[in-house]
Design a protein around this motif. Structure first.
Motif, PDB file in Angstrom:
ATOM      1  N   HIS A 162       0.725  -1.288   0.108  1.00 21.07           N
ATOM      2  CA  HIS A 162       0.134  -0.050  -0.123  1.00 21.07           C
ATOM      3  C   HIS A 162       0.970   1.333   0.081  1.00 21.07           C
ATOM      4  O   HIS A 162       0.423   2.347   0.309  1.00 21.07           O
ATOM      5  N   GLN A 164       2.168   4.121  -1.920  1.00 17.71           N
ATOM      6  CA  GLN A 164       1.623   5.007  -3.074  1.00 17.71           C
ATOM      7  C   GLN A 164       2.525   5.133  -4.207  1.00 17.71           C
ATOM      8  O   GLN A 164       3.782   5.761  -3.896  1.00 17.71           O
ATOM      9  N   PRO A 167       0.371   8.773  -7.814  1.00 18.58           N
ATOM     10  CA  PRO A 167      -0.719   9.885  -7.140  1.00 18.58           C
ATOM     11  C   PRO A 167      -2.262   9.739  -7.936  1.00 18.58           C
ATOM     12  O   PRO A 167      -1.839   9.739  -9.207  1.00 18.58           O
ATOM     13  N   CYS A 172      -7.781   1.468  -4.452  1.00 20.42           N
ATOM     14  CA  CYS A 172      -7.439   0.430  -3.836  1.00 20.42           C
ATOM     15  C   CYS A 172      -8.464   0.130  -2.869  1.00 20.42           C
ATOM     16  O   CYS A 172      -9.161   0.942  -2.229  1.00 20.42           O
ATOM     17  N   LYS A 176      -6.972   4.098  -0.146  1.00 18.08           N
ATOM     18  CA  LYS A 176      -6.214   5.088  -1.069  1.00 18.08           C
ATOM     19  C   LYS A 176      -6.423   4.613  -2.590  1.00 18.08           C
ATOM     20  O   LYS A 176      -7.075   3.899  -2.984  1.00 18.08           O
ATOM     21  N   ARG A 177      -5.482   5.574  -3.109  1.00 18.54           N
ATOM     22  CA  ARG A 177      -5.451   5.398  -4.626  1.00 18.54           C
ATOM     23  C   ARG A 177      -3.946   5.204  -5.094  1.00 18.54           C
ATOM     24  O   ARG A 177      -2.957   5.766  -4.286  1.00 18.54           O
ATOM     25  N   GLY A 178      -3.650   4.466  -6.067  1.00 19.82           N
ATOM     26  CA  GLY A 178      -2.237   4.439  -6.435  1.00 19.82           C
ATOM     27  C   GLY A 178      -1.466   3.500  -5.905  1.00 19.82           C
ATOM     28  O   GLY A 178      -0.243   3.722  -6.149  1.00 19.82           O
ATOM     29  N   CYS A 179      -1.848   2.398  -5.130  1.00 19.54           N
ATOM     30  CA  CYS A 179      -1.117   1.823  -4.137  1.00 19.54           C
ATOM     31  C   CYS A 179      -0.176   0.903  -5.269  1.00 19.54           C
ATOM     32  O   CYS A 179      -0.949   0.205  -6.184  1.00 19.54           O
TER      33      CYS A 179
END
Ligand SMILES: [Zn+2]
Length: 324
Positions: A162, A164, A167, A172, A176-179
């Motif tokens: 996880h 990142q 960005p 996920c 979060k995003r972009g892991c």
């Protein structure tokens, strides 16, 4: 019974879908096993574990039990804080199960158990500072520093999947995003292939036909086999995966500077298709490239049994003292 270091112990992989239990000897050899589906309630799960232990203990003189749990285990390894696919929340599992089974019980995070098994008996046996990355639907990770499991201050470390890397990238399940695991996992292989197919990046015969016949049929394994059969989109998908793997491992090495990295999990079965490329990206992207020794990157030796073998060995070393 006289407790000896060479006594047998039981390791149980408490996964979201199945309970796999094995009797393991002091050389890490599995000598007997049993498996059942993971029940959904805490009560039924504890009954299922009890049953598995009693079944194996009836056939072998076992002295301790190790549970490899797919979830957060607190740092004294007695309680499960939270496990996304198991019914335990802040549950003192070691005490409860020990009272029920009548044997000492130790808990460990499943990735830590697997890394420990590789270190004791498998691919990491000659390592000192070892990172294990188990790549399946997501990324499970473990870290051994000077041959000891590193758990962090609260038992949570290391959540490498996880970190990142993009960005505002792919969403996920962690919120979060972009892991990293959104770009470097079995799930990521499917997402990347679908993106490549949609944007028509290269010709595809095998994957395009699969998706046309059944859009839900794509899996990481299918993509890996299609790449071997010469499908261009599948091949580019595997290349993309190798790049993310090398990049992530370079990032991880910039923090931990390991001498050995073990790739495990379902995706490791296709490692011949991406590991060499990943090593190239790794060697190029690590800080100080060309001026520092690189970690060896290897595939798992113990495969799916690693979690059980590691948990059994941890239970043995925790509770059994040498008679000498
Ligand atoms: Zn995440």
């Amino acid at each position: 019974m006289k407790r000896q270091r060479d006594a047998l112990s039981i390791g149980i992989d408490v996964g979201g879908t199945s309970l796999r239990a094995s009797v393991v000897d002091s050389n890490g050899q599995v000598i007997d096993s049993t498996q059942s589906p993971t029940p959904h309630s805490a009560r039924a799960l504890e009954r299922g574990l009890d049953r598995a232990v009693k079944e194996l203990a009836a056939r072998h003189p076992v002295s301790a039990v190790g549970l490899a749990v797919a979830g957060f285990v607190n740092s004294d390894r007695t309680s499960v804080r939270f496990a996304p696919h198991l019914p335990w929340v802040n549950t003192p599992v070691a005490k409860q199960m020990s009272e029920r089974i009548g044997l000492p019980v130790v808990l460990e995070h499943d990735a830590n158990s697997a890394a420990w098994a590789e270190y004791r008996f498998g691919a990491a046996a000659d390592g000192r500072n070892v990172v294990m990355v188990a790549i399946g639907t997501g990324i499970g990770a473990a870290l051994l520093i000077d041959g000891r499991i590193y758990r962090g201050s609260y038992g949570v470390a290391p959540e490498l999947g996880h970190i990142q890397v993009v960005p505002d990238g792919r969403a996920c399940p962690c919120g979060k995003r972009g892991c990293w695991e959104r770009y470097c996992s079995g799930t990521a292989l499917v997402d990347t292939a679908v993106e490549f197919l949609a944007s028509d990046q290269g010709s595809s015969t095998i994957l395009a036909r699969d998706v046309f016949l059944d859009p839900g049929s794509l899996t990481g394994r299918r993509i890996a086999s299609a790449a071997q059969e010469g499908d261009e989109i599948a091949r580019r998908t595997m290349e993309d995966f190798a790049r993310w793997l090398g990049m992530g491992l370079a990032l991880v090495s910039d923090v931990y500077d390991p001498d050995l990295i073990v790739i495990a999990g379902g995706v490791a079965t296709s490692s011949s298709q991406f590991l060499d490329q990943a090593r190239e990206h790794y060697g190029r992207l690590i800080t100080g490239a060309g001026h520092r020794p690189l970690a060896q990157i290897r595939s798992t030796q113990l495969g799916e049994a690693a979690g059980m073998i590691g948990a059994a060995d941890l239970a043995r070393s925790e509770f059994l003292t040498s008679s000498r």
